[in-house]
Design a protein around this motif. Structure first.
Motif, PDB file in Angstrom:
ATOM      1  N   ARG A 190       0.836  -1.219   0.000  1.00 14.37           N
ATOM      2  CA  ARG A 190       0.000   0.000   0.000  1.00 14.37           C
ATOM      3  C   ARG A 190       0.860   1.255   0.000  1.00 14.37           C
ATOM      4  N   GLN A 208       3.448   1.768  -1.586  1.00 17.61           N
ATOM      5  CA  GLN A 208       4.001   2.005  -2.919  1.00 17.61           C
ATOM      6  C   GLN A 208       3.005   2.738  -3.824  1.00 17.61           C
ATOM      7  N   ARG A 209       1.771   2.843  -3.341  1.00 19.86           N
ATOM      8  CA  ARG A 209       0.748   3.563  -4.095  1.00 19.86           C
ATOM      9  C   ARG A 209       0.560   4.959  -3.527  1.00 19.86           C
ATOM     10  N   ARG A 210      -0.002   5.820  -4.312  1.00 24.29           N
ATOM     11  CA  ARG A 210      -0.294   7.175  -3.860  1.00 24.29           C
ATOM     12  C   ARG A 210      -1.660   7.200  -3.173  1.00 24.29           C
ATOM     13  N   GLY A 211      -1.981   8.385  -2.605  1.00 27.01           N
ATOM     14  CA  GLY A 211      -3.298   8.554  -2.006  1.00 27.01           C
ATOM     15  C   GLY A 211      -3.278   8.765  -0.515  1.00 27.01           C
ATOM     16  N   THR A 243      -1.615  10.874   2.910  1.00 30.42           N
ATOM     17  CA  THR A 243      -0.886  12.072   3.314  1.00 30.42           C
ATOM     18  C   THR A 243       0.476  11.661   3.871  1.00 30.42           C
ATOM     19  N   VAL A 244       1.332  12.652   4.058  1.00 29.85           N
ATOM     20  CA  VAL A 244       2.654  12.382   4.620  1.00 29.85           C
ATOM     21  C   VAL A 244       2.526  11.769   6.007  1.00 29.85           C
ATOM     22  N   GLU A 263       1.340   8.141   5.749  1.00 33.32           N
ATOM     23  CA  GLU A 263       2.442   7.284   5.319  1.00 33.32           C
ATOM     24  C   GLU A 263       3.397   7.003   6.479  1.00 33.32           C
ATOM     25  N   ASP A 322      -9.879   1.709   1.140  1.00 33.53           N
ATOM     26  CA  ASP A 322      -9.034   2.856   1.471  1.00 33.53           C
ATOM     27  C   ASP A 322      -9.648   3.750   2.532  1.00 33.53           C
ATOM     28  N   ARG A 344      -7.718   4.521   6.031  1.00 32.39           N
ATOM     29  CA  ARG A 344      -7.365   5.853   6.537  1.00 32.39           C
ATOM     30  C   ARG A 344      -7.901   6.050   7.957  1.00 32.39           C
TER      31      ARG A 344
END
Length: 364
Positions: A73, A75-78, A80-81, A84, A337, A341
């Motif tokens: 996961r 490695q994918r975008r979407g 926030t910092v 992550e 997702d 989150r």
């Protein structure tokens, strides 16, 4: 087993003889308790591992699945910092659990997502422990190639601390000795201890003389004496007077009546040795119970009993089963997702609470 208990023939037992019997009884009881604890642990251990090992293995598999999910996961975008970073912290902490179990594949994933490699963390922990130990000692630790981990440094530091404390205690003892003469009680205690040591050596030497294999008349007798001599050597090495006297009983070198006829001074020497043996057995029993509580997850204040071992096993089994259910539910829903989150937000919130570990649900 042959008994050493002294029995009065005509008159009542003297106070010294009564004390001899009392401590002998205490030793027999302690030895029985040691056997009972060992037997209890040996009986409980296979059941404990049979019921928990499959759950722990399932737990390990789920943790690996979560780590691989987080790695993929990330490695994918979407995200926030902050999201992550939270996911990376969870991944690194979970991987540490498996690295401790010898899963080297997790070391690669840890280093991929951590700001510090595992080697750097281990080095930092080692240096931090070294600073603490050297502050405590007031001197630097010797440079030693074997001090590679924080545990190595802690062990070396504590060993050095014990050496320093022993040296200081010896210096204080010598200073007190120089300042004043020993009291009458101290002189008497020293004399009694020396007499006890002499008695122990005498009992052993009598056995050595009687059991020497070269004095056997045939091969069977030689083999018997060889076995008994080996038992006597082991008993003498551990200062087990009871075992030595029982061997003497077995080869008819002594008997309770003979011991009962000894002078009070001799009885006192034997009693002192028995008292020291009882103390050593009490310490051994304490350590054995402590190790058993640690092995099976009992609290230090809990009584070591079959009932408590079984109760604790049921509690740990239920806890693992609940954790596995939660983990499986998370793994099924984290692919969403929105749920992921929210889950990360909950983990961050929980991690900010004092004395609450964000990863408690993933440990066992």
């Amino acid at each position: 087993m042959l008994t050493l208990t002294l029995i009065a023939q005509d008159n009542q037992l003297s106070p010294g003889q009564q004390r001899f019997n009392q401590i002998l009884e205490r030793i027999d009881k302690l030895k029985m308790q040691l056997v009972e604890v060992q037997a209890m642990c040996d009986t409980h251990r296979p059941v404990y591992h049979q019921r928990l090992s499959p759950l722990r293995e399932h737990h390990r598999i789920c943790v690996r699945e979560m780590i691989f999910f987080l790695d993929k996961r990330l490695q994918r975008r979407g995200l926030t910092v902050q999201q992550e970073r939270t996911a990376e912290i969870i991944l690194c902490n979970l991987s540490m659990q498996l690295i401790e179990q010898g899963d080297e594949e997790m070391r690669v994933l840890h280093d991929k997502h951590s700001r510090e490699s595992l080697a750097q963390k281990e080095q930092a922990a080692m240096m931090d422990m070294r600073d603490k130990m050297e502050d405590m000692l007031g001197e630097p630790l010797d440079d030693d190639e074997s001090l590679e981990t924080a545990h190595d440094v802690f062990r070396a530091g504590m060993e050095r601390l014990r050496e320093v404390e022993a040296a200081e205690q010896e210096a204080r003892q010598q200073a007190r000795t120089r300042k004043k003469k020993p009291s009458a009680a101290q002189l008497q205690a020293k004399a009694e201890q020396e007499a006890a040591e002499t008695t122990l050596r005498k009992v052993f030497r009598q056995l050595v003389s009687a059991l020497h294999p070269d004095r056997a008349c045939d091969s069977d007798e030689r083999d018997r004496k060889t076995v008994l001599m080996s038992e006597a050597n082991a008993a003498y090495d551990r200062r087990d007077l009871v075992a030595l006297l029982q061997i003497q009983l077995g080869v008819a070198l002594t008997n309770p009546a003979t011991i009962a006829k000894m002078t009070e001074e001799k009885i006192t020497s034997l009693t002192l040795l028995l008292k020291q043996q009882a103390l050593e057995l009490e310490i051994e029993l304490h350590h054995q119970r402590h190790d058993a509580r640690y092995e099976f997850g009992l609290k230090s204040c809990e009584n070591l009993s079959e009932a408590n071992l079984n109760r604790n096993l049921r509690v740990r089994e239920s806890s693992l089963e609940r954790d596995l259910i939660r983990m499986q539910q998370d793994l099924q829903q984290l692919t969403d997702d929105k749920y992921f989150r929210r889950w990360l937000k909950d983990q961050k919130r929980l991690s900010e609470k004092p004395r609450v570990d964000v990863f408690d649900d993933w440990r066992y």
